[in-house]
Structures are given as structure tokens and as C-alpha cells.
Design an enzyme around this catalytic site. Structure first.
Site, PDB file in Angstrom:
ATOM      1  N   THR A   1       2.691  -4.660  -2.774  1.00  0.00           N
ATOM      2  CA  THR A   1       2.609  -3.441  -1.994  1.00  0.00           C
ATOM      3  C   THR A   1       1.698  -3.756  -0.828  1.00  0.00           C
ATOM      4  O   THR A   1       1.040  -4.788  -0.823  1.00  0.00           O
ATOM      5  CB  THR A   1       2.032  -2.323  -2.894  1.00  0.00           C
ATOM      6  OG1 THR A   1       2.896  -2.172  -4.015  1.00  0.00           O
ATOM      7  CG2 THR A   1       1.866  -1.005  -2.189  1.00  0.00           C
TER       8      THR A   1
ATOM      9  N   GLY B   1       0.171  -3.279  -7.566  1.00  0.00           N
ATOM     10  CA  GLY B   1       0.874  -2.810  -8.753  1.00  0.00           C
ATOM     11  C   GLY B   1      -0.027  -1.963  -9.633  1.00  0.00           C
ATOM     12  O   GLY B   1      -0.720  -1.042  -9.172  1.00  0.00           O
TER      13      GLY B   1
END
Length: 582
Positions: free
Chosen positions: A387, A480
Site C-alpha cells: 500500500t 497490510g
């Protein structure tokens, strides 16, 4: 690479020694020493995981754009320069603080399950989860939200045209940029998976299959054309027309279930942010379907009942309390968190001081409680991995904290032919089989089961801090399942230990998520601390061969000084992170 990350983390261990570099405040200030000192600027700053993207945001600020204009520019630029997680084919969350209105907006542009999705769609003939199907195929993709999220933010809260804020991203894709060492290394590491998809191989490697070396100009003409269409037509340029046709053609050709109707029905949701307090600070964070805000607040409420500062930063006693609080939060996450449009998430109870006191009373201060002895609360009182993150702040005190993702690094590895962008594998963030772990080892239940139109549960945690009504900090992180604990520790370092923002970001971190029952410590924690935690019953892990990498997260953070200066912290854990201010 592993040795480099260990070195960076060890250097970070000394971050508490950092102090801001102050200078004549009558002129613009730019300080580019992010190892021990924050980057300092007067007028505005962007901090992200990629240099060119941070500079794209700064370019917009310098042209008179506000924080939302700069954030949208950064988001689109990351889709070009940081394809590991920057994206057009994924989704995320944006928090916006408008100081003149004293208002925080929480934009949910998380992906949605296609209409053809169903509860057991990733189970094999034996009723087991097919990991390849849920992670690496076209069925793994939720309906992307990024383009509508960024364009909606600009339309409602920006000041510049979409074409103007997208100009840097289009330039980076069309004219190219020097291949960075970080992207070169990442593409090499994931070459096998990317080359398995002909379109991804074409987009990210040379015609002979070799890597672009660091410094070589890397162009993405297909992506440039897609960006131009979006710049001209807005969200409709992605969810309808030729780009949508290409996406759905790829789905039909490769076994996906997403349709034109799914794209047309996608909507951004503006949600009410979560707010709580901790020792005089106000914490404002993302509500469900993010689990981050709920559990950061839940853990802070537990920790507030102890004198954490007196224990000493990252002492065994301090880490023990953090760890036990994390276990209870992640246990509750497995049962009670999901899309609030489909499940009645008991946010009020989970974030209450009373519930935290109940958890605190169960924690043994001398011994670790095995995860097998911790479960989600049976009855709550009535009420009910890659991310990327970037933060933006301006001289008026307006802030943006944005986290978005493709889920895995490079998502499912598949690119849309002729469109130049990768697709997400966010369907893995649902509970493909309640009670079974997902790709990050997180357990989930019925609250996060697959349903058409539903948004999968997320750990993304864009967060703001305020004190006495004044903006103090904007932060967030990739990582995560570790995102929540990374954000927790970053803001604790500021609130409990008065660290400057770079020191708060640099300090070694820990992580525990209930299951698997292991405590991960970054390099930089002392051998004695590890030994003491082991003696208390913690299963301490420190190696890169565990479920997590050698380091935890990448908390790109900004803070505001009492003098009104903007302090930027580019997290040194991941190469390429950069704070760009003026």
C-alpha cells in the site's frame, strides 16, 4: 536488499536523538536531511514514498493550489512512478482537514465487489480457499475506486482544474522519468509474476525482457493516454468509454466477473470520521470499512490507563502493554469489523473508554497471554502488505492524509491491455472463508464475508492529531495488517514522548495481530529487551523470513510547529521516500 533495510532500521533506532533544524523564518525554508531531522518548510509540503510524486504535489502547491489539489496531483503521479501501490486500478481512503471550517472529511473510495460476486466464489471443490484464484486472477479484482475518489475530492474541495493537477502525472508517463533504484529493484524482485502477464511485461520491461536500469528513461505511453482521457473527461473517462471498454474486455478474456454495469454503479462515500482523545490530544481517524481508526482508538484507550511514559520508550514493560493491547484489538477486528453499509459495526462500544477499561483489567502486566486464551468479546454492550501513503499540509494548517493500494505489490499482476495500469486483488481482503486467514494472516468472520457491492475490510489508517483545537500531525502508512500498529506507535511517540515528527517515524516498531501468536520486533531493539520479552512469554520474531518484512510500514508524516512551520518526515524504511516543501 535485506542488509540495506536492516541498516536503515538500525539507523532509525537513534531517531530519538533527532531535533528540528531551525532557521530564519522570514524566507522559504527547505532542509533535505531526513535521516535525523525533519524537512522544514513554511508554505506547504508533500511527503510520499516516491520523490517524483512528492515533487508533483509540491509543484501544484507552488502554483497556488490547496492541499487537496496537491494531494490529487500526488495520487495520480504515484500511479506513474510507484506502480507497486500507486494506482488507477485500486482504491483507498482520504482524510481532509479544512481549517477555515474546522472540519474533517473522510472520503471512502475503497473498491467494491462486483455484482456477480458471491460468498463462496473462491472455494475449491473441497471447500478450501483457492489462494491463486483469490490473489492472482481477474476474479481477485474489486471495482476500482481511485479515479473517482481523487476526482471527487478535487471537485468538492479543490481549487484547480483536473487537467492542471494531472499535468505532472501525464508528463511523467509521456516524457518518462529516470528509472529509480527503488523501482528497478522492485521490478526485478517481482519480474516472474509481472512477466507472466504479457501486458505487464510490455509495460514494465524492455522488449527483450530486461530491466530498465537505474537512470534510464522509463516511459509509459499507454498510461499517458489513459491519464489524458481522465484529465479531459473526469471520472467518466475511466468508468465509461474506451478505458472502461478495455478493462471489461480484459475481464471477459481472462475469466473476470466485473462488468460495465459494475463500473457505472461505483460510488465514493463520504463518511463521518472517528474522534477520540488521549492525554489532551484529539485523534481523528478513518471509520469502517477501515478497521484502522476503530482499533487505534481502542488501543489508545487501553494504554491511557497506564503511565506509559514512565515505563521508558520501547522498554520491555512498555512493549508488553502495547502487545497485549494489540492482541485484543485484532481479536475484535476478526469478528466485529466490516462494511458498515452491510453490517452493523459496533463502533461506539469498541471505541469507548469503558470497554477499554474492561480489556485493561484482563491484561497480566507480568506475563504474555497466549492468543489461544484471547477471543473476540462474546457480547458487547448494546449501542454495537503493498500500500502507499502520502500526507499534505499547507501554511494555513489544512491537511490531507491519504492511503491507497492495489493490495499486494503490483496487485494481481495483470495490466489492462492498451490502458497501461495494473488491477487490484482486493477481493482477498474479504473473508473468502470465515475463520480462515487471508494473505496477511488476518482472520475474518461473517461481517467481512463476500457480498455483491460490498467493500472489503481494510487496515488503512489515515489519521490526524490535534491539540487545543490546532492541527498537529497528519500520518498513515502502508504495510497490510501492520498499518494499524505502525500508526499507533508513530502517534504515541509524539503524544507520550514529545518526539519531533522525524524521530517519531524513525523509532523501531513492533507488531502483533493476535494470530499468528508472535511478536515481531524491528532491528534496533536491544538484545536485553528481546530476552526479557521472551521471559515474559512472548514469541519474539525478528527475521525477514517471517510473515512480515524486516521493517514495518512507511509512515509518511507531517507535523505543524507552534511557530506555524511544517515539519516533514519521509520514512527511511523504504527507499525513495521524500518530503518536498517550499
Amino acid at each position: 536488499m535485506r542488509m540495506l533495510r536492516i541498516f536503515v532500521a538500525l539507523v532509525a533506532a537513534f531517531g530519538v536523538m533527532a531535533s528540528a533544524t531551525w532557521a530564519d523564518t522570514s524566507a522559504p525554508i527547505i532542509v533535505y536531511d531526513t535521516q535525523f531531522h525533519p524537512t522544514i518548510a513554511r508554505n506547504g509540503m508533500v511527503v510520499s514514498q516516491e520523490t517524483f510524486a512528492s515533487e508533483a504535489g509540491r509543484e501544484i502547491l507552488e502554483k497556488g493550489g490547496n492541499v487537496v489539489d496537491a494531494a490529487v496531483a500526488t495520487g495520480f503521479a504515484l500511479a506513474v512512478t510507484h506502480p507497486q501501490a500507486g494506482n488507477l486500478g485500486g482504491g483507498g481512503f482520504m482524510m481532509i482537514y479544512l481549517r477555515a471550517e474546522d472540519r474533517v472529511i473522510a472520503l471512502d473510495y475503497r473498491e467494491m465487489a462486483p455484482a456477480a460476486a458471491h460468498r463462496d466464489m473462491f472455494l475449491d471443490e473441497n471447500g478450501d480457499v483457492d489462494d491463486n484464484l483469490v490473489q492472482y486472477t481477474m476474479k481477485a479484482s474489486g471495482v476500482p475506486g481511485t479515479v473517482m475518489g481523487l476526482t471527487t475530492a478535487l471537485e468538492k474541495y479543490g481549487t484547480m482544474s483536473l487537467a492542471d493537477v494531472m499535468a505532472p502525472a501525464i508528463r511523467l508517463a509521456e516524457e518518462g522519468f529516470p528509472m529509480t533504484w527503488a523501482l528497478n529493484e522492485s521490478l526485478g524482485r517481482y519480474a516472474k509474476r509481472l512477466k507472466a502477464d504479457p501486458e505487464s511485461a510490455k509495460n514494465y520491461f524492455k522488449p527483450d525482457g530486461s530491466l530498465y536500469e537505474a537512470g534510464e528513461i522509463f516511459r509509459q505511453p499507454d498510461l499517458a493516454e489513459t491519464l489524458k482521457i481522465i484529465a479531459a473527461k473526469g471520472a467518466a473517462g475511466f468508468y465509461e468509454g474506451p478505458v472502461a471498454d478495455k478493462l471489461i474486455s480484459a475481464m471477459e478474456a481472462q475469466g473476470g466477473i466485473m462488468t460495465h454495469e459494475d463500473l457505472k454503479k461505483y460510488r465514493v462515500v463520504e463518511r463521518t470520521p472517528l474522534t477520540s482523545s488521549y492525554r489532551g490530544y484529539q485523534i481523528v481517524s478513518m471509520p469502517p470499512p477501515s478497521s484502522g481508526g476503530v482499533h487505534v482508538i481502542q488501543m489508545l484507550n487501553v494504554l491511557e490507563g497506564w503511565d506509559m511514559k514512565s515505563l521508558g520508550h520501547n522498554s520491555a514493560a512498555y512493549i508488553h502493554r502495547l502487545t497485549e493491547s494489540m492482541k485484543y484489538a485484532y481479536a475484535d477486528r476478526s469478528k466485529y469489523l466490516g462494511d458498515p453499509d452491510y453490517f452493523d459495526v459496533p463502533v461506539k462500544t469498541l471505541t469507548s473508554k469503558e470497554y477499554a477499561a474492561d480489556i485493561r483489567g484482563k491484561i497480566n502486566l507480568d506475563r504474555a497471554t497466549p492468543s489461544t486464551e484471547i477471543a473476540p468479546a462474546q457480547n458487547l454492550p448494546e449501542e454495537s502488505n503493498d500500500t502507499t501513503h502520502f500526507s499534505v499540509m499547507d501554511k494555513a494548517g489544512n491537511m490531507v492524509s491519504n492511503t491507497y493500494t492495489l493490495n499486494y505489490t503490483y496487485g494481481n499482476g495483470h495490466s489492462v491491455p492498451g490502458a497501461g495500469f495494473l488491477l487490484n486483488n482486493e477481493m482477498d481482503d474479504f473473508s473468502a472463508k470465515p475463520g480462515m486467514p487471508n494473505g496477511y494472516g488476518l482472520l475474518g468472520g461473517e461481517a467481512n464475508s463476500i457480498e455483491p457491492g460490498k467493500r472489503p475490510l481494510s487496515s488503512m489508517t489515515p489519521t490526524f492529531l490535534f491539540k487545543d483545537g490546532e492541527p498537529v500531525m497528519a500520518t498513515g502508512s502502508p504495510g497490510g495488517s501492520t498499518i494499524i500498529t505502525v500508526v499507533l506507535q508513530t502517534i504515541l511517540n509524539v503524544m507520550e514522548f514529545d518526539m519531533n515528527v522525524q524521530a517519531a517515524v524513525n523509532m523501531p516498531r513492533i507488531h502483533h495481530q493476535w494470530y499468528p501468536d508472535r511478536l515481531f520486533l524491528e532491528p534496533g531493539h536491544s538484545v536485553d529487551t528481546r530476552r526479557m520479552l521472551g521471559q515474559m512469554g512472548h514469541k519474539v520474531k525478528t527475521g525477514a523470513n517471517e510473515a512480515w518484512d524486516t521493517v514495518l510500514g512507511s509512515a509518511q508524516s507531517l507535523a505543524r510547529s507552534v511557530d506555524g512551520l511544517i515539519l516533514g518526515a519521509a520514512d527511511p524504511r523504504r527507499p525513495g521516500s521524500f518530503a518536498a516543501g517550499y
